[in-house]
Design a protein around this motif. Structure first.
Motif, PDB file in Angstrom:
ATOM      1  N   SER A 168      11.814  12.380 -14.311  1.00  0.00           N
ATOM      2  CA  SER A 168      10.770  11.633 -15.024  1.00  0.00           C
ATOM      3  C   SER A 168       9.387  11.973 -14.478  1.00  0.00           C
ATOM      4  O   SER A 168       8.432  12.174 -15.240  1.00  0.00           O
ATOM      5  CB  SER A 168      11.030  10.124 -14.899  1.00  0.00           C
ATOM      6  N   ILE A 169       9.261  12.034 -13.152  1.00  0.00           N
ATOM      7  CA  ILE A 169       7.972  12.353 -12.532  1.00  0.00           C
ATOM      8  C   ILE A 169       7.531  13.768 -12.901  1.00  0.00           C
ATOM      9  O   ILE A 169       6.358  14.006 -13.262  1.00  0.00           O
ATOM     10  CB  ILE A 169       8.051  12.208 -10.997  1.00  0.00           C
ATOM     11  N   ILE A 170       8.463  14.728 -12.837  1.00  0.00           N
ATOM     12  CA  ILE A 170       8.130  16.126 -13.140  1.00  0.00           C
ATOM     13  C   ILE A 170       7.694  16.277 -14.589  1.00  0.00           C
ATOM     14  O   ILE A 170       6.685  16.927 -14.902  1.00  0.00           O
ATOM     15  CB  ILE A 170       9.331  17.037 -12.824  1.00  0.00           C
ATOM     16  N   ALA A 171       8.450  15.660 -15.517  1.00  0.00           N
ATOM     17  CA  ALA A 171       8.120  15.764 -16.943  1.00  0.00           C
ATOM     18  C   ALA A 171       6.795  15.084 -17.253  1.00  0.00           C
ATOM     19  O   ALA A 171       5.973  15.615 -18.018  1.00  0.00           O
ATOM     20  CB  ALA A 171       9.245  15.153 -17.772  1.00  0.00           C
ATOM     21  N   ALA A 172       6.566  13.915 -16.680  1.00  0.00           N
ATOM     22  CA  ALA A 172       5.317  13.195 -16.926  1.00  0.00           C
ATOM     23  C   ALA A 172       4.134  13.948 -16.339  1.00  0.00           C
ATOM     24  O   ALA A 172       3.045  13.972 -16.938  1.00  0.00           O
ATOM     25  CB  ALA A 172       5.403  11.788 -16.344  1.00  0.00           C
ATOM     26  N   TYR A 173       4.314  14.570 -15.188  1.00  0.00           N
ATOM     27  CA  TYR A 173       3.241  15.358 -14.578  1.00  0.00           C
ATOM     28  C   TYR A 173       2.875  16.537 -15.470  1.00  0.00           C
ATOM     29  O   TYR A 173       1.695  16.840 -15.690  1.00  0.00           O
ATOM     30  CB  TYR A 173       3.694  15.853 -13.203  1.00  0.00           C
ATOM     31  N   SER A 174       3.902  17.216 -15.997  1.00  0.00           N
ATOM     32  CA  SER A 174       3.668  18.349 -16.887  1.00  0.00           C
ATOM     33  C   SER A 174       2.972  17.898 -18.169  1.00  0.00           C
ATOM     34  O   SER A 174       2.049  18.559 -18.658  1.00  0.00           O
ATOM     35  CB  SER A 174       4.997  19.033 -17.219  1.00  0.00           C
ATOM     36  N   PHE A 175       3.395  16.751 -18.698  1.00  0.00           N
ATOM     37  CA  PHE A 175       2.802  16.221 -19.929  1.00  0.00           C
ATOM     38  C   PHE A 175       1.338  15.846 -19.706  1.00  0.00           C
ATOM     39  O   PHE A 175       0.467  16.153 -20.528  1.00  0.00           O
ATOM     40  CB  PHE A 175       3.592  14.995 -20.387  1.00  0.00           C
ATOM     41  N   THR A 176       1.050  15.216 -18.596  1.00  0.00           N
ATOM     42  CA  THR A 176      -0.318  14.772 -18.309  1.00  0.00           C
ATOM     43  C   THR A 176      -1.256  15.954 -18.078  1.00  0.00           C
ATOM     44  O   THR A 176      -2.388  15.972 -18.561  1.00  0.00           O
ATOM     45  CB  THR A 176      -0.333  13.865 -17.068  1.00  0.00           C
ATOM     46  N   SER A 177      -0.771  16.975 -17.365  1.00  0.00           N
ATOM     47  CA  SER A 177      -1.623  18.120 -17.041  1.00  0.00           C
ATOM     48  C   SER A 177      -1.823  19.048 -18.230  1.00  0.00           C
ATOM     49  O   SER A 177      -2.785  19.807 -18.260  1.00  0.00           O
ATOM     50  CB  SER A 177      -1.034  18.908 -15.878  1.00  0.00           C
ATOM     51  N   LYS A 178      -0.922  18.985 -19.234  1.00  0.00           N
ATOM     52  CA  LYS A 178      -1.021  19.854 -20.410  1.00  0.00           C
ATOM     53  C   LYS A 178      -1.202  19.058 -21.693  1.00  0.00           C
ATOM     54  O   LYS A 178      -0.782  19.474 -22.765  1.00  0.00           O
ATOM     55  CB  LYS A 178       0.233  20.725 -20.535  1.00  0.00           C
ATOM     56  N   GLN A 179      -1.850  17.898 -21.579  1.00  0.00           N
ATOM     57  CA  GLN A 179      -1.929  16.992 -22.721  1.00  0.00           C
ATOM     58  C   GLN A 179      -2.693  17.597 -23.893  1.00  0.00           C
ATOM     59  O   GLN A 179      -2.450  17.253 -25.045  1.00  0.00           O
ATOM     60  CB  GLN A 179      -2.592  15.675 -22.301  1.00  0.00           C
ATOM     61  N   ASN A 180      -3.623  18.485 -23.614  1.00  0.00           N
ATOM     62  CA  ASN A 180      -4.394  19.076 -24.699  1.00  0.00           C
ATOM     63  C   ASN A 180      -3.596  20.139 -25.457  1.00  0.00           C
ATOM     64  O   ASN A 180      -3.931  20.478 -26.586  1.00  0.00           O
ATOM     65  CB  ASN A 180      -5.677  19.721 -24.158  1.00  0.00           C
ATOM     66  N   GLU A 181      -2.548  20.650 -24.841  1.00  0.00           N
ATOM     67  CA  GLU A 181      -1.766  21.713 -25.463  1.00  0.00           C
ATOM     68  C   GLU A 181      -0.576  21.177 -26.249  1.00  0.00           C
ATOM     69  O   GLU A 181      -0.177  21.749 -27.242  1.00  0.00           O
ATOM     70  CB  GLU A 181      -1.267  22.693 -24.388  1.00  0.00           C
ATOM     71  N   THR A 182       0.014  20.091 -25.778  1.00  0.00           N
ATOM     72  CA  THR A 182       1.184  19.557 -26.452  1.00  0.00           C
ATOM     73  C   THR A 182       1.153  18.034 -26.441  1.00  0.00           C
ATOM     74  O   THR A 182       0.620  17.427 -25.526  1.00  0.00           O
ATOM     75  CB  THR A 182       2.487  20.041 -25.761  1.00  0.00           C
ATOM     76  N   LYS A 183       1.755  17.457 -27.457  1.00  0.00           N
ATOM     77  CA  LYS A 183       1.806  16.003 -27.548  1.00  0.00           C
ATOM     78  C   LYS A 183       3.215  15.467 -27.309  1.00  0.00           C
ATOM     79  O   LYS A 183       3.458  14.284 -27.445  1.00  0.00           O
ATOM     80  CB  LYS A 183       1.338  15.555 -28.944  1.00  0.00           C
ATOM     81  N   SER A 184       4.144  16.359 -26.963  1.00  0.00           N
ATOM     82  CA  SER A 184       5.529  15.939 -26.763  1.00  0.00           C
ATOM     83  C   SER A 184       5.829  15.812 -25.282  1.00  0.00           C
ATOM     84  O   SER A 184       5.320  16.568 -24.460  1.00  0.00           O
ATOM     85  CB  SER A 184       6.490  16.943 -27.411  1.00  0.00           C
TER      86      SER A 184
ATOM     87  N   PHE B 162       0.841  -1.190   0.000  1.00  0.00           N
ATOM     88  CA  PHE B 162       0.000   0.000   0.000  1.00  0.00           C
ATOM     89  C   PHE B 162       0.880   1.244   0.000  1.00  0.00           C
ATOM     90  O   PHE B 162       2.067   1.188   0.265  1.00  0.00           O
ATOM     91  CB  PHE B 162      -0.934   0.017   1.212  1.00  0.00           C
ATOM     92  N   GLY B 163       0.260   2.375  -0.310  1.00  0.00           N
ATOM     93  CA  GLY B 163       0.989   3.632  -0.318  1.00  0.00           C
ATOM     94  C   GLY B 163       0.948   4.293  -1.673  1.00  0.00           C
ATOM     95  O   GLY B 163       0.372   3.780  -2.635  1.00  0.00           O
ATOM     96  N   ILE B 164       1.580   5.443  -1.751  1.00  0.00           N
ATOM     97  CA  ILE B 164       1.577   6.237  -2.965  1.00  0.00           C
ATOM     98  C   ILE B 164       2.355   5.540  -4.080  1.00  0.00           C
ATOM     99  O   ILE B 164       3.370   4.888  -3.834  1.00  0.00           O
ATOM    100  CB  ILE B 164       2.165   7.643  -2.677  1.00  0.00           C
ATOM    101  N   LYS B 165       1.859   5.664  -5.315  1.00  0.00           N
ATOM    102  CA  LYS B 165       2.502   5.082  -6.486  1.00  0.00           C
ATOM    103  C   LYS B 165       2.845   6.192  -7.478  1.00  0.00           C
ATOM    104  O   LYS B 165       2.255   7.272  -7.453  1.00  0.00           O
ATOM    105  CB  LYS B 165       1.591   4.059  -7.165  1.00  0.00           C
ATOM    106  N   ASP B 166       3.775   5.898  -8.379  1.00  0.00           N
ATOM    107  CA  ASP B 166       4.140   6.892  -9.394  1.00  0.00           C
ATOM    108  C   ASP B 166       2.962   7.264 -10.278  1.00  0.00           C
ATOM    109  O   ASP B 166       2.801   8.423 -10.677  1.00  0.00           O
ATOM    110  CB  ASP B 166       5.317   6.393 -10.234  1.00  0.00           C
ATOM    111  N   THR B 167       2.098   6.290 -10.566  1.00  0.00           N
ATOM    112  CA  THR B 167       0.926   6.574 -11.400  1.00  0.00           C
ATOM    113  C   THR B 167      -0.049   7.518 -10.704  1.00  0.00           C
ATOM    114  O   THR B 167      -0.794   8.233 -11.370  1.00  0.00           O
ATOM    115  CB  THR B 167       0.202   5.265 -11.761  1.00  0.00           C
ATOM    116  N   HIS B 168      -0.048   7.530  -9.371  1.00  0.00           N
ATOM    117  CA  HIS B 168      -0.920   8.455  -8.635  1.00  0.00           C
ATOM    118  C   HIS B 168      -0.460   9.897  -8.811  1.00  0.00           C
ATOM    119  O   HIS B 168      -1.270  10.820  -8.754  1.00  0.00           O
ATOM    120  CB  HIS B 168      -0.918   8.126  -7.140  1.00  0.00           C
TER     121      HIS B 168
END
Length: 439
Positions: free
Chosen positions: A379-395, A306-312
């Motif tokens: 990796s976490i920072i970049a993926a977080y930025s990508f997920t939160s701005k997915q409608n603006e950029t695809k890279s 149990f606990g926090i995961k990277d996907t969370h």
């Protein structure tokens, strides 16, 4: 006029000796002795007997230089650890009688040979279980030592419960029950011993791990001695009274789990493991600030699985230490060169898999703990930025100036906040590599 030219003490609870002199040619003498009050440095008067007793106690049971030589959470942890050790000793003694009946002690039908064979099989199964558990979970005991410490203690109570119900089973299958209990206790020995070593390293602040470990052993021996005396009085009174035995078992089992939980919650580990790093990164990405060491430790889960995961946090799985073959969809030189160029000379290569929502990280042989933290954090920072701005950029740009700046701010804030980057207790694969910058 006389003045104090030198003072000395032998640590907490000891007296401070003051040396006064009126002239350089006069021999120094001890003129006054006062007890050292560590809270406000005021001198108080107590009997020589009580002062000597406190000093002797400190020398026997506390690490040299206490409290400066140990972490701030040492006292609270040891108090609750003492409670759990005492409770465990009591429940173990309650189970001893049941185990003896299970091997045939007191039965006219039992033979010494049968009892010996049962005991040997019990011990052998435990040895096999110990080897297999060490092989499968050895590294996890480092980066998730709190979880496995609690797991070990819960498993210890489970083994005690099995021992208590052993006499209820028919003699034809009792050997299998014994083996199950023995395997459980073997896992307890591995997980408990290994995690205790990790905790000792955290508590030792003056390169005194051996002293801290030895004094912990002395404290535990004292607790076991007290529990032994209690058991010598208690067992003859409750023998054969099963309601009382089971009531005491549940009472001390509760105290055992409670003591362990509070002891682990008292620990404030400064180094990052995967859970603590994710907790700190999650708050930083959402608020711009990182939690304190104590806040992070309080939010860390103590339950295995149990606990926090990277996907969370970022929606992606981050895989450290993977092989090139599993990271690249097609093994061609141009594709590999592309990711090497993107890594900007770092001792790690991050290969994203957008469809699978995974970030595969190849690790160099020359990787340091800071590099490993950066590989995961970036990796976490970049993926977080990508997920939160997915409608603006695809890279997914893992080495953009924005990601680099965020990581550097996070790292500097963590160091300023008291976190240690001397070790990175992250769950990584076994693969390490070396590569040319230009293929």
């Amino acid at each position: 006029m006389s003045s104090v030219v030198y003072s000395e003490h032998r640590g907490t609870f000891s007296k401070v000796k003051l040396y006064k002199s009126q002239d350089l040619n006069v021999k120094l003498q001890v003129l006054e002795e006062h007890e050292n009050n560590d809270a406000d440095n005021k001198h108080t008067k107590q009997s020589n007997y009580s002062q000597s007793l406190l000093l002797t106690f400190r020398q026997i049971f506390l690490p040299h230089g206490f409290p400066e030589s140990v972490s701030n959470d040492y006292v609270e942890y040891q108090i609750y650890d003492t409670i759990q050790a005492f409770s465990s000793s009591i429940t173990g003694a309650l189970a001893t009688e049941a185990v003896m009946r299970g091997v045939g002690v007191g039965s006219s039908e039992a033979t010494p040979l049968a009892a010996a064979m049962t005991w040997l099989l019990k011990s052998g199964s435990g040895m096999v279980g110990q080897i297999l558990f060490t092989w499968s979970k050895g590294t996890a005991l480092d980066y998730d030592n709190k979880k496995w410490r609690l797991f070990a203690d819960v498993l210890n109570d489970t083994a005690t419960f099995i021992d208590l119900v052993t006499p209820l089973f028919p003699s034809s299958i009792i050997i299998f029950v014994f083996c199950l209990s023995s395997i459980a206790r073997a896992l307890v020995g591995v997980a408990g011993g290994a995690t205790r070593a990790a905790i000792t390293q955290h508590q030792a602040r003056k390169n005194n791990s051996a002293d801290v470990s030895a004094k912990d052993g002395s404290q535990e021996t004292l607790v076991n001695l007290v529990s032994l005396i209690v058991c010598l009085i208690l067992l003859p009174l409750v023998s054969g009274r099963y309601i009382i035995v089971w009531s005491l078992f549940f009472l001390f089992t509760f105290l055992h789990i409670f003591g362990n939980y509070r002891a682990l919650r008292a620990l404030n580990l400064e180094c990052f493991n995967t859970s603590r790093l994710l907790i700190a990164l999650q708050q930083y990405l959402s608020t711009g600030h990182i939690p304190s060491v104590q806040q992070t430790n309080q939010r860390e889960s103590l339950v295995v699985g149990f606990g926090i995961k990277d996907t969370h946090v970022c929606g992606f799985r981050v895989k450290l230490g993977v092989s090139l073959e599993s990271a690249l969809s097609s093994l061609n030189t141009s594709q590999l060169q592309f990711y090497i160029d993107n890594s900007e000379g770092k001792p790690f290569i991050i290969i994203p898999d957008i469809k699978a929502k995974a970030l595969n990280i190849l690790l160099s042989e020359r990787l340091t703990s800071v590099d490993l933290l950066e590989a995961y954090g970036r990796s976490i920072i970049a993926a977080y930025s990508f997920t939160s701005k997915q409608n603006e950029t695809k890279s997914l740009n893992l080495f953009s100036a924005e990601v680099t700046e965020d990581w550097e701010i996070f790292l500097n804030s963590a160091i300023a906040g008291g976190y240690s980057i001397a070790a990175a207790l992250l769950d990584t694969g076994d693969w390490r590599a070396k590569w040319k910058q230009h293929i």
